[in-house]
Design a protein around this motif. Structure first.
Motif, short mmCIF file in Angstrom:
data_model
loop_
_atom_site.label_atom_id
_atom_site.label_comp_id
_atom_site.label_asym_id
_atom_site.label_seq_id
_atom_site.Cartn_x
_atom_site.Cartn_y
_atom_site.Cartn_z
N VAL A 36 0.87 -1.17 0.00
CA VAL A 36 0.00 0.00 0.00
C VAL A 36 0.91 1.23 0.00
O VAL A 36 1.86 1.29 0.78
N VAL A 74 -4.42 6.29 1.71
CA VAL A 74 -3.90 5.38 0.68
C VAL A 74 -4.02 6.06 -0.69
O VAL A 74 -5.09 6.55 -1.06
N GLN A 83 -7.25 -5.63 1.59
CA GLN A 83 -7.79 -5.02 2.82
C GLN A 83 -7.90 -3.50 2.79
O GLN A 83 -8.51 -2.92 3.68
N HIS A 84 -7.27 -2.86 1.82
CA HIS A 84 -7.27 -1.38 1.78
C HIS A 84 -7.50 -0.91 0.36
O HIS A 84 -7.10 -1.57 -0.60
N ARG A 85 -8.14 0.26 0.26
CA ARG A 85 -8.40 0.83 -1.07
C ARG A 85 -7.91 2.27 -1.14
O ARG A 85 -7.78 2.94 -0.10
N ASP A 88 -8.58 5.32 1.45
CA ASP A 88 -8.80 4.90 2.84
C ASP A 88 -7.89 5.69 3.79
O ASP A 88 -6.74 5.98 3.46
N VAL A 90 -5.61 5.50 6.88
CA VAL A 90 -4.87 4.36 7.45
C VAL A 90 -3.73 4.83 8.36
O VAL A 90 -3.35 6.00 8.34
N GLU A 143 0.32 -4.58 3.17
CA GLU A 143 -1.04 -4.29 3.64
C GLU A 143 -1.37 -4.90 5.02
O GLU A 143 -2.20 -4.39 5.75
N ARG A 148 -6.59 0.30 9.88
CA ARG A 148 -7.70 1.16 9.45
C ARG A 148 -7.98 2.19 10.55
O ARG A 148 -8.11 1.83 11.72
#
Ligand code: NAP
Ligand code: ZN
Ligand code: ZN
Length: 354
Positions: A36, A74, A83-85, A88, A90, A143, A148
Motif C-alpha cells: 500500500v 492510501v 484489505q485497503h483501497r 482509505d 490508514v 497491507e 484502518r
C-alpha cells in the motif's frame, strides 16, 4: 511524479547519532503485489525517536528517518491488496513486517516475532537497506501491517495512538484493568496521558504519579481520580499497598523497590519506559506480597486495530500540538524537558520537496 511511481521522497533525516535533523531525500520501494502506498498526513514524535536519534540504545544506522506513529491516506495499492483501497484513512505503527510464521506471529504478537519484527525505521528492510520512518511524505508498507483508522478519529489524533496508544492499551488489557481495579500511571507524558484516558475508559480507578503536582489539573481533566507527586516522600508512605497495577512510562531509571511497595498483594509493576542503563531491585520487594515486575512492548497488529476501534467507540484521542518539519529539532528539546502537552505531531504537508 504519479502516486504509483514514487521512489524518492522528501524527509527529515538524522545524519549521525546525536545530530540535529536536516531536510533530505530518501528512497521508497515501488508498490509491490501486496503493498500500500500511503501519503502521510501526520506523524507523532515519540520519545523513542529521540532515544534512537541519539543512539541511546546502540545499533543506530545513520542517516536515520525516525517516526513510527504514522497516519495518512492510501494513494495506490498493489494488485494483490484486499484489505485497503485508494482513499482509505490508514495508520502504520512501530512495525512494517515480521516472519508471520513463528508462534508469536501466528498468535497475533508480531512485536515478539522470534525472527525479529521489521521495525518501521532503523531495521533491515526487504531490500537489505534500513527502513525509513514517518518524518516523510510517503511510505510503502505491506497491507498486513497497515491499520484502518475509524471515521471518528481525526488523522492528527490517530497518529500517536499507533505507538503511545497501543503501548498502554496492551498492558491494561493484559493485566485486566477495569471496574474495581486500582491502576497507577507513572509519568504524565505522551504514553502516560494515553494510559490515563484508556484506563479511565475501561472503568478502572486511576491515579497519576508525576514528579510534581504541576500537571494535576491536566491529569484530572484527562480522567485521573487521584494525582500525587513522587518528589514528596510522604506519597510513598501514604500509598503503600494501594494499587493492583502500576505502569511506568518513565524514560529514566526508577527506584523500583519504592514503586513495588505501592502494590497490593499479587500486584504487578509493568515497565514500558526505556531507560538505557540497567535497573536494580531487591528481590525481597517481590517476595513480600508475591508481586510481579513485568515489561510490555507495543502490541500486535490485531490488538492495535482493536485499540483504534476502542478509542473511536469511547471518543478518546491524545492531546496534541501540531508542529511543522522545521520545528522538529525544537520539539525534541521540549520533549526532553517534559514541555509537551502531551504529544507533538508533525504536519507532513510542511515537509518541502528537497
Ligand atoms: P515523554 O512524553 O517524554 O514522557 C515521559 C514522562 O516521564 C515525562 O512526561 C515525565 O512525566 C516522566 N519523566 C521524564 N523524565 C523523568 C525523570 N528523569 N524522572 C522521573 N520521571 C521522568 O515520553 P513518551 O513518549 O511517553 O515515552 C516514555 C518512554 O517510553 C520512553 O523511554 C520511550 O522510549 C518508551 N517507549 C516504550 C514503548 C514500549 O513499547 N515499551 C513504546 C513507546 C515508547 P512527569 O513530568 O509527569 O513526571
Ligand atoms: Zn514510540
Ligand atoms: Zn515471527
Amino acid at each position: 511524479m504519479t502516486a504509483q511511481t514514487v521512489t524518492s521522497v522528501p524527509a527529515y533525516l538524522v545524519p549521525a547519532a546525536g545530530s540535529r535533523l536536516e531536510r533530505g531525500t530518501i528512497p521508497r520501494r515501488p508498490v509491490g503485489e501486496h503493498d500500500v502506498l500511503i501519503e502521510i498526513k501526520y506523524t507523532g514524535i515519540c520519545h523513542t525517536d529521540i532515544h534512537r536519534a541519539r543512539d541511546d540504545m546502540g545499533g543506530g544506522v545513520f542517516p536515520m528517518v525516525p517516526g513510527h506513529e504514522i497516519a495518512g491516506v492510501v494513494t495506490a495499492v498493489g494488485p494483490g491488496v484486499t484489505q485497503h483501497r485508494t482513499g482509505d484513512r490508514v495508520g502504520v505503527g512501530c512495525m512494517v513486517d515480521s516472519c508471520r510464521n513463528c508462534d508469536n506471529c501466528r498468535g497475533g504478537q508480531e512485536q515478539f516475532c522470534a525472527n525479529g519484527a521489521v521495525e518501521t525505521y532503523n531495521s533491515p528492510g526487504p531490500d537489505g537497506g534500513p527502513t525509513y520512518g514517518g518524518y516523510s511524505t510517503h511510505i510503502v508498507v505491506d497491507e498486513n501491517f497497515v491499520l484502518r483508522i475509524p471515521e471518528g478519529i481525526p488523522l492528527a489524533e490517530a497518529a500517536p495512538l499507533l505507538c503511545a496508544g497501543i503501548t498502554l492499551y496492551s498492558p491494561l488489557v493484559h493485566w485486566n484493568a477495569g471496574p474495581g481495579k486500582k491502576v497507577a500511571v507513572v509519568g504524565l507524558g505522551g504514553l502516560g496521558h494515553m494510559g490515563v484516558k484508556i484506563a479511565h475508559a475501561m472503568g478502572a480507578e486511576v491515579t497519576v504519579l508525576s514528579r510534581t503536582l504541576g500537571k494535576k489539573d491536566d491529569g484530572e481533566r484527562l480522567g485521573a481520580d487521584h494525582f500525587h507527586a513522587t518528589s514528596d516522600p510522604a506519597t510513598f508512605e501514604r500509598l503503600a499497598g494501594a494499587f493492583d497495577l502500576i505502569i511506568s512510562t518513565v524514560s529514566a531509571n526508577l527506584e523500583l523497590d519504592a514503586y513495588l511497595s505501592l502494590l497490593r498483594t499479587n500486584g504487578t509493576l509493568v515497565n514500558v519506559g526505556a531507560p538505557s542503563a540497567p535497573s536494580s531491585v531487591m528481590l525481597f520487594s517481590l517476595m513480600a506480597g508475591r508481586k510481579t515486575l513485568a515489561g510490555s512492548l507495543i502490541g500486535g497488529i490485531a490488538e492495535t486495530q482493536e485499540m483504534l476501534d476502542f478509542c473511536a467507540e469511547h471518543d478518546l484521542g491524545p492531546d496534541i500540538e501540531v508542529v511543522s518539519g522545521e520545528q522538529i529539532n525544537e520539539a525534541y528539546e521540549r520533549v526532553l524537558t517534559s514541555d509537551v502537552r502531551y504529544r507533538f505531531v508533525i504536519d507532513a504537508s510542511t515537509i518541502p520537496a528537497a
